[in-house]
Design an enzyme around this catalytic site. Structure first.
Site, PDB file in Angstrom:
ATOM      1  N   SER A  71       3.640  -2.272  10.363  1.00  0.00           N
ATOM      2  CA  SER A  71       5.090  -2.327  10.588  1.00  0.00           C
ATOM      3  C   SER A  71       5.734  -3.652  10.157  1.00  0.00           C
ATOM      4  CB  SER A  71       5.416  -2.001  12.044  1.00  0.00           C
ATOM      5  OG  SER A  71       4.970  -0.690  12.371  1.00  0.00           O
ATOM      6  N   ASN A 119       0.865  -1.179   0.000  1.00  0.00           N
ATOM      7  CA  ASN A 119       0.000   0.000   0.000  1.00  0.00           C
ATOM      8  C   ASN A 119       0.899   1.226   0.000  1.00  0.00           C
ATOM      9  OD1 ASN A 119      -1.795   2.046   0.484  1.00  0.00           O
ATOM     10  ND2 ASN A 119      -2.442   1.327   2.511  1.00  0.00           N
ATOM     11  N   GLU A 134      -5.220  -5.104  10.360  1.00  0.00           N
ATOM     12  CA  GLU A 134      -4.196  -4.100  10.647  1.00  0.00           C
ATOM     13  C   GLU A 134      -4.523  -3.407  11.965  1.00  0.00           C
ATOM     14  OE1 GLU A 134      -2.201  -2.751   6.701  1.00  0.00           O
ATOM     15  OE2 GLU A 134      -3.951  -1.516   7.010  1.00  0.00           O
ATOM     16  N   HIS A 164      -9.490   0.929   4.762  1.00  0.00           N
ATOM     17  CA  HIS A 164      -8.218   1.115   5.480  1.00  0.00           C
ATOM     18  C   HIS A 164      -8.452   2.021   6.692  1.00  0.00           C
ATOM     19  CE1 HIS A 164      -4.147   2.349   6.426  1.00  0.00           C
ATOM     20  NE2 HIS A 164      -3.756   1.254   5.805  1.00  0.00           N
ATOM     21  N   LYS A 187       0.163   4.222  -0.215  1.00  0.00           N
ATOM     22  CA  LYS A 187      -0.456   5.402   0.404  1.00  0.00           C
ATOM     23  C   LYS A 187      -0.215   6.629  -0.488  1.00  0.00           C
ATOM     24  CE  LYS A 187      -0.189   3.095   4.810  1.00  0.00           C
ATOM     25  NZ  LYS A 187      -0.112   3.166   6.279  1.00  0.00           N
ATOM     26  N   GLU A 244      -6.860   4.426   7.804  1.00  0.00           N
ATOM     27  CA  GLU A 244      -6.690   5.860   7.522  1.00  0.00           C
ATOM     28  C   GLU A 244      -7.951   6.436   6.877  1.00  0.00           C
ATOM     29  OE1 GLU A 244      -2.939   5.355   5.515  1.00  0.00           O
ATOM     30  OE2 GLU A 244      -2.091   4.751   7.444  1.00  0.00           O
ATOM     31  N   GLY A 278       2.592   2.173  10.890  1.00  0.00           N
ATOM     32  CA  GLY A 278       3.525   3.290  10.779  1.00  0.00           C
ATOM     33  C   GLY A 278       4.204   3.665  12.080  1.00  0.00           C
TER      34      GLY A 278
HETATM   35  P1  13P Z   1       3.144   0.302   7.801  1.00  0.00           P
HETATM   36  O1  13P Z   1       3.687  -0.965   7.165  1.00  0.00           O
HETATM   37  O2  13P Z   1       3.869   1.519   7.377  1.00  0.00           O
HETATM   38  O3  13P Z   1       3.005   0.152   9.273  1.00  0.00           O
HETATM   39  O4  13P Z   1       1.642   0.495   7.219  1.00  0.00           O
HETATM   40  C1  13P Z   1       0.779  -0.563   7.250  1.00  0.00           C
HETATM   41  C2  13P Z   1      -0.429  -0.208   6.455  1.00  0.00           C
HETATM   42  O5  13P Z   1      -1.198   0.667   6.824  1.00  0.00           O
HETATM   43  C3  13P Z   1      -0.652  -0.917   5.194  1.00  0.00           C
HETATM   44  O6  13P Z   1      -1.924  -0.686   4.705  1.00  0.00           O
END
Ligand code: 13P
Length: 264
Positions: free
Chosen positions: A229, A24, A183, A111, A26, A113, A189
């Site tokens: 992560s 992803n 997740e 997601h 982002k 976010e 993150g």
């Molecule tokens: P990270 O791998 O940066 O923690 O992000 C995970 C994520 O949100 C994937 O959709």
């Protein structure tokens, strides 16, 4: 928390689920960055046999470029979001048909976010999941608890609600095209990865909920990714858990070496 075993029916044999590693991106990479990252992934993969399905999910503006670069490769293409309406006055939104027209096979939906920053509800996400399936796009349906929810002991309630609402109205046959990504929001993150045991516990719970909703065979066949992560050095142990079937990767998918490294 609990011990969730998926009861197997007499006829359900454990299927070997293919591991699915999705990146992803982002809100990262313009066209030049896209060319660089996909070229890097392709050159590392050249001549290698990797026992996993790889998917990249660039931003909308890079999908067409990504499609062209991925021609002839086994790496799949996905988007990070879509709207459930067919077309019309929905400024700033992208339809399922538009994603199909730029070569997408997958779409990330729900997601955290999108849920937390953009206020997406379970009901909205459910509409998107259904529209994606109607349009022959495979949803990567994301769920996960916040730190507050984990600490207050409501992780399983939250996961259960997200699954029931987000997958409401789907049949067991629809589920063949659905990937679930667990997740935990507190692990995204933050560098704070869930321990393999913590992740496995929730994955087993998710599968036990899928048994109730769609039956044992469908639940056994559903790919459930872990996200939060994930890096090459923690991927092996996480992906070695019986109910962890892949990873949805954020930060570490922005470098070709670490993205492919996770799959390796
Ligand atoms: P990270 O791998 O940066 O923690 O992000 C995970 C994520 O949100 C994937 O959709």
């Amino acid at each position: 928390m609990g011990n969730f075993k998926v009861e197997k029916t007499k006829n359900s044999r454990r299927m070997m689920r293919t591991k699915v590693i999705a990146g992803n991106w982002k809100m990262n990479n313009d066209i030049n960055g896209t060319i660089e990252l996909i070229s890097g992934i392709k050159s590392i993969l050249a001549g290698k046999k990797i026992d996993a399905k790889l998917i990249v999910c660039p931003p909308f503006t890079s999908l067409e470029t990504a499609k062209e670069l991925l021609k002839g490769s086994d790496v799949g293409l996905g988007a990070q979001n879509m709207y459930f309406e067919e077309n019309g006055a929905f400024t700033g939104e992208i339809s399922a048909a538009m994603l199909k027209s730029v070569g997408c096979e997958y779409v990330i939906l729900g997601h955290s976010e999108r849920r937390t920053i953009f206020g997406e509800t379970d009901e909205l996400i459910n509409k998107k999941v259904k529209k994606a399936l109607d349009s022959q796009l495979k949803p990567i349906f994301c769920i996960g608890e916040t730190l507050e929810e984990r600490e207050s002991g409501t992780t399983f309630d939250v996961i259960k609600r997200q699954i029931q609402a987000g997958l409401s109205g789907l049949s067991d046959s629809d589920m063949k095209a659905v990937i679930i990504a667990y997740e935990p929001v507190w692990a995204i993150g933050t560098g704070k990865v869930a321990s393999p045991a913590q992740a496995q516990e929730v994955h087993a719970f998710i599968r036990s909920e899928l048994v109730k909703l769609f039956g044992a065979v469908s639940a056994e066949n559903t790919v459930i990714q872990y996200g939060g992560s994930v890096k090459p050095d923690n991927a092996r142990e996480l992906l070695g858990q019986p109910d962890i079937d892949g990873a949805l990767v954020g930060g570490a998918c922005l470098k070709a070496e670490s993205f492919v490294g996770i799959a390796e």
